[in-house]
Design an enzyme around this catalytic site. Structure first.
Site, short mmCIF file in Angstrom:
data_model
loop_
_atom_site.label_atom_id
_atom_site.label_comp_id
_atom_site.label_asym_id
_atom_site.label_seq_id
_atom_site.Cartn_x
_atom_site.Cartn_y
_atom_site.Cartn_z
N ARG A 16 0.85 -1.33 -0.18
CA ARG A 16 -0.01 -0.03 0.04
C ARG A 16 0.98 1.32 0.04
O ARG A 16 0.43 2.34 0.92
CB ARG A 16 -0.96 0.07 1.20
CG ARG A 16 -2.02 -1.12 0.85
CD ARG A 16 -2.95 -0.89 2.18
NE ARG A 16 -2.41 -1.40 3.50
CZ ARG A 16 -3.10 -1.14 4.55
NH1 ARG A 16 -4.26 -0.47 4.85
NH2 ARG A 16 -2.80 -1.67 5.77
N LYS A 19 -1.11 4.81 -0.70
CA LYS A 19 -1.77 5.09 0.35
C LYS A 19 -1.02 5.70 1.71
O LYS A 19 -1.20 6.88 2.10
CB LYS A 19 -2.45 3.90 0.94
CG LYS A 19 -3.43 4.22 2.25
CD LYS A 19 -3.83 2.87 2.81
CE LYS A 19 -4.47 3.16 4.32
NZ LYS A 19 -5.80 3.49 4.01
N ILE A 434 -24.56 3.94 11.52
CA ILE A 434 -24.62 2.88 10.63
C ILE A 434 -23.76 1.64 11.23
O ILE A 434 -23.80 0.40 10.64
CB ILE A 434 -23.92 3.28 9.16
CG1 ILE A 434 -25.05 4.57 8.81
CG2 ILE A 434 -24.23 2.24 8.20
CD1 ILE A 434 -26.26 4.25 8.66
N GLU A 487 -17.85 -1.74 16.25
CA GLU A 487 -17.13 -2.73 15.37
C GLU A 487 -15.82 -2.48 15.76
O GLU A 487 -14.95 -2.60 14.55
CB GLU A 487 -17.48 -2.31 14.00
CG GLU A 487 -19.29 -2.55 13.76
CD GLU A 487 -19.38 -2.40 12.12
OE1 GLU A 487 -18.64 -2.42 11.35
OE2 GLU A 487 -20.93 -2.02 11.89
N TRP A 564 -18.09 -8.52 -2.36
CA TRP A 564 -16.84 -7.95 -1.67
C TRP A 564 -15.92 -9.11 -1.51
O TRP A 564 -14.89 -9.04 -0.73
CB TRP A 564 -16.94 -7.07 -0.78
CG TRP A 564 -17.59 -5.86 -1.05
CD1 TRP A 564 -17.71 -5.30 -2.49
CD2 TRP A 564 -18.19 -4.62 -0.16
NE1 TRP A 564 -18.51 -4.08 -2.42
CE2 TRP A 564 -18.54 -3.51 -1.14
CE3 TRP A 564 -18.16 -4.45 1.16
CZ2 TRP A 564 -19.16 -2.36 -0.61
CZ3 TRP A 564 -18.68 -3.20 1.78
CH2 TRP A 564 -19.10 -2.14 0.87
N ASP A 602 -26.04 -5.36 6.85
CA ASP A 602 -25.55 -4.45 5.86
C ASP A 602 -25.70 -5.08 4.19
O ASP A 602 -25.14 -5.91 4.01
CB ASP A 602 -24.16 -4.08 6.31
CG ASP A 602 -24.09 -3.13 7.03
OD1 ASP A 602 -25.18 -2.09 7.54
OD2 ASP A 602 -23.26 -3.28 8.38
N HIS A 697 -18.16 10.88 4.09
CA HIS A 697 -16.70 10.28 3.17
C HIS A 697 -15.69 11.70 3.17
O HIS A 697 -14.57 11.51 2.69
CB HIS A 697 -17.16 9.89 1.88
CG HIS A 697 -18.10 8.68 1.67
ND1 HIS A 697 -19.39 8.67 1.69
CD2 HIS A 697 -17.47 7.26 1.79
CE1 HIS A 697 -19.59 7.34 1.65
NE2 HIS A 697 -18.61 6.46 1.67
N CYS A 729 -23.05 6.52 6.30
CA CYS A 729 -22.36 5.20 6.16
C CYS A 729 -21.62 5.10 7.71
O CYS A 729 -21.81 6.11 8.44
CB CYS A 729 -21.42 5.29 5.24
SG CYS A 729 -20.60 3.56 4.89
N1 GLN Z 1 -21.99 -1.39 9.56
C1 GLN Z 1 -20.87 -0.83 8.56
C2 GLN Z 1 -20.07 0.19 9.16
O1 GLN Z 1 -20.70 0.93 9.69
C3 GLN Z 1 -21.28 -0.63 7.21
C4 GLN Z 1 -20.28 0.07 6.27
C5 GLN Z 1 -20.68 0.31 4.81
O2 GLN Z 1 -21.85 0.27 4.40
N2 GLN Z 1 -19.81 0.04 3.90
O3 GLN Z 1 -18.78 0.33 8.88
ZN ZN Z 2 -22.36 2.46 3.96
#
Ligand code: GLN
Ligand code: ZN
Length: 758
Positions: A16, A19, A434, A487, A564, A602, A697, A729
């Protein structure tokens, strides 16, 4: 003589590198010169590798600091005024600002490149847009390679595809972006001339839109565009590259273009070959994309050689190129850097570098220089894969055969909604996020240390619990209604599950660019999928134990797991998706049993798999919807199922999205300023929905009035009682100092609107 060619090479570099360089520049740790030097080194390494491997046509201008469509916008002087006053120069900082936004200017909209997980920045053009050759990137990179003794084939987004992927802003007067074609073409002509002057013999114009269903108007634009380009007095030979599907109804128009070569994707559309051979003009060179640029399996070299020989016999060796089916941007760089991969599965694989080898070997074979040993090795690997007991699990097969329709449906939504309202007691305009919270350096270090055995399990779990507890307390404090655990234990939403499922192997360095400096490492799904044990329950249950408010369990849906991942190509995707769905279903049921009242499944990649041709869409949507329903229908009616999708194009899938029958759907809308709600104006979405009101984003914290405007728009189009309030997101790529003020504002705006309506 048959030429070995490549349409594009991964730009991310070993480990990477790109990046790391770019992010160091953003952080102020290196300056422009250091960034540029690093980029030159990367490009040089890629060109030298390809030259050393024996490629005859090596791409240039496939490098980008962010995205190649954005590069075209900058190159042709079509940057929106909010970033650079018209005519102003776009330096590197201005370039990054286009993609990432600034204090005063929201970033340009980003969307998925065809059916890939690569994202490009959508050009915003005015009805009276002017274009000019405003930069020299393709020329400079061509010269850079030439100075290394390598004559490259510059790659450009073709003019028709560029316009078709753009959007018109401001008053359009019924015009479409294609109406700007005549204004754009002179800039392409100027570029072609400069490339020819610099010594380029060939230029590759990427026109993947030729694999879509096009109207007459667009087909006519193709003819006009290429007649104009062909009339450029001094220009290299043009190769038009089509990929991600067959030409189908556009075959005739593609074959009639006045170009030297046409590339076709024979990995996706092998059936294109015969009709092409039957009608291609004799002087047209055919570039045969026989090595799959979208997946990681070894090429069946025997079959590819047969194809080649057939074409050579019909058209002569000088009119044939062997190629990757599309740019190799979409596969990992090099299998050789993988030291841990399961040795059996490894022999079945080929990454970008190995695919170049296949291309060269095939071209050589067509010249009569067979490297029989390589053909034998490939044959043995393919046979071993087909025979391997690792790809079949009788238990999984039996469960699949026993699926009944009642496993794919729940009580009617209205009835579920009533029971859920009683159970959850949420306010109107409920707030949620999300799923992920910022993955700080400490969290990433912790996971890495645990993986390397530097931290024991107990200490690791305790540290994750501390993170979860902090996140829960903070969400309670700012007043979010449906909480998440954050997460922190997941490196990636697909990899995390893949690591815990049978049928998958992970890579260490298999990075593929998703957008900008965000790369993903798709796991490889090679065999039947089975869940060994609960995968997420431990963390979700812990989070729920800390609060009386509902916590949302967080799962990745079967369709997204599939898209994915690099997926086995030896059975229909629908079957693979059902296997994944059963595993996720079991997990959702276990979450419910552990006390979770809300479960999110998701599906950000749901649309991504949509076939590009209309004819194939129905079949896809059928199995995709079925897989989601199978995954989400094991729980009781009072358990609220959420799903999440992150894109803003719902027009042709809205019915299918409704058919998923999730109780709540959260979607990305902030960056496109709620444009997607158009689809919801035409189609009354029945269940609850949370259009994103915070563009995650971009590092920018939105203002109160921006959030308010977006929420008001949403309430205006949708029924106020069906609207949820959430970001676009997950927040894992953001920092806490960005997320904290933004979410506090979001909750506050929701409160304000609630109180108004009361
Ligand atoms: N639950 C995931 C997160 O919040 C959803 C990510 C996504 O939609 N790409 O990271
Ligand atoms: Zn998303």
């Amino acid at each position: 003589m048959v030429r070995a060619t490549n349409l594009g090479f991964p730009r991310v570099g070993v480990v990477r590198a790109l990046k790391r360089l770019t992010e160091a520049y953003w952080a102020g740790a290196i300056d422009t010169d250091e960034l540029q030097q690093g980029a030159r080194d990367l490009r040089a390494a890629n060109w030298r590798l390809q030259a050393a491997m024996g490629l005859d046509h090596i791409p240039s201008n496939d490098f980008s600091f962010y995205d190649h469509v954005l590069d075209a916008t900058v190159l042709f002087g079509a940057v929106p005024d909010r970033f650079v006053p018209s005519g102003g120069a776009v330096d590197l900082d201005a370039y990054f600002a286009l993609a990432r936004g600034t204090e005063n200017a929201p970033a340009m909209e980003m969307t998925k490149w065809f059916d890939t997980n690569y994202h490009y920045l959508v050009a915003e053009l005015a009805a009276d847009q002017s274009f000019r050759l405003a930069g020299d990137k393709p020329i400079a990179e061509f010269r850079e390679a030439l100075a290394l003794g390598i004559k490259t084939r510059p790659v450009l987004v073709g003019p028709v595809t560029y316009l078709c992927l753009s959007k018109l802003t401001g008053g359009t007067h019924g015009m479409t972006p294609l109406g700007l074609l005549d204004r754009l073409l002179p800039a392409y002509q100027a570029l072609l001339t400069q490339l020819a002057d610099a010594g380029a013999d060939w230029v590759q114009l990427d026109e993947p839109c030729l694999t879509l269903d096009l109207d007459e108007h667009t087909r006519a634009a193709y003819r006009r565009a290429y007649e104009t380009l062909a009339a450029t007095t001094v220009a290299p030979q043009l190769l038009v590259a089509t990929y991600f599907g067959g030409l189908r109804d556009n075959r005739e128009i593609a074959l009639s273009l006045p170009i030297a070569a046409l590339h076709v994707d024979l990995a996706r559309a092998p059936q294109e070959l015969e009709p092409l051979l039957a009608s291609a003009p004799p002087e047209l060179t055919l570039s045969l994309g026989v090595v799959d640029g979208r997946n990681v399996w070894r090429t069946d070299l025997d079959r590819a050689r047969d194809t080649l020989q057939r074409v050579v016999a019909r058209r002569g060796a000088d009119r044939v190129m062997v190629a990757s089916s599309c740019s190799l941007l979409h596969v990992p760089l090099d299998l050789d850097t993988e030291t841990d991969i399961d040795p059996e599965v490894r022999t079945w694989l080929a990454f970008a570098k190995q695919k170049l080898r296949e291309i060269v070997v095939l071209a050589k074979a067509a010249r009569g220089e067979d490297e029989e040993a390589l053909f034998a090795e490939s044959r043995a690997a393919l046979e071993a894969r087909a025979r391997s007991s690792r790809v079949r699990d009788v238990g999984v097969r039996a469960r699949l055969a026993a699926i009944t329709p009642d496993m794919e449906s729940r009580l009617p939504y209205a009835e579920r909604a009533g029971r859920q309202a009683t159970k959850l007691a949420l306010p109107r305009l409920p707030t949620t996020t999300i799923g992920s919270f910022p993955q700080t350096r400490d969290v990433r270090k912790l996971r890495a240390a645990y993986r390397r055995g530097k931290v024991d399990r107990e200490a690791y779990e305790r540290s994750i619990e501390v993170e979860i507890e902090r996140a829960i307390r903070w969400q309670e404090e700012i007043g979010i209604d449906v909480l998440v655990h954050g997460e922190f234990e997941r490196s990636d939403m697909v990899e995390y599950f893949a690591e815990r499922l049978d049928g998958y192997v992970l890579t260490q360095h298999g990075w593929v660019q998703s957008y900008g400096t965000r790369y993903v490492k798709p796991p490889i799904l090679y065999g039947d999928v089975a869940r060994r044990a609960p995968m997420t329950v431990r963390w979700a249950a812990y989070a729920q134990s800390l609060t009386r408010k509902p916590v949302k369990g967080m799962l990745t849906g079967p369709v997204t797991m599939l898209h994915w991942s690099f997926v086995r190509d030896d059975q229909p995707d629908g079957v693979t998706a059902r296997q994944l769905a059963l595993a996720i279903r079991d997990e959702a049921v276990d979450l419910e049993a552990a006390g979770l009242r809300v479960v999110q499944i998701d599906e950000p990649a749901f649309r991504e798999g949509l076939p590009l041709g209309d004819a194939d869409r129905k079949g896809y949507l059928e199995w995709a919807v079925q897989a989601f329903r199978l995954a989400s229908s094991g729980v009781r009616p009072e358990t609220q199922i959420h799903t999440h999708m992150c894109y803003s194009e719902f027009n042709n899938i809205i019915e299918a999205v409704a058919a998923l029958d999730a109780d709540v759907l959260s979607i990305e809308t902030a960056r496109s300023r709620m444009e997607l709600l158009d689809a919801f104006e035409r189609f009354r979405y029945p269940n609850a929905i949370g259009p994103g009101v915070y563009d995650i984003h971009s590092p920018r914290v939105p203002s109160r009035s921006e959030i308010l405007t977006l929420l008001e728009k949403a309430i205006h189009v949708l029924r106020p009682d069906q609207v949820w309030v959430n970001p676009d997101c997950g927040l894992k790529t953001r920092r806490w100092d960005e997320v904290e003020p933004a979410l506090a504002l979001m909750v506050d705006v929701a409160r304000e609107v609630r109180s108004r309506a009361a």
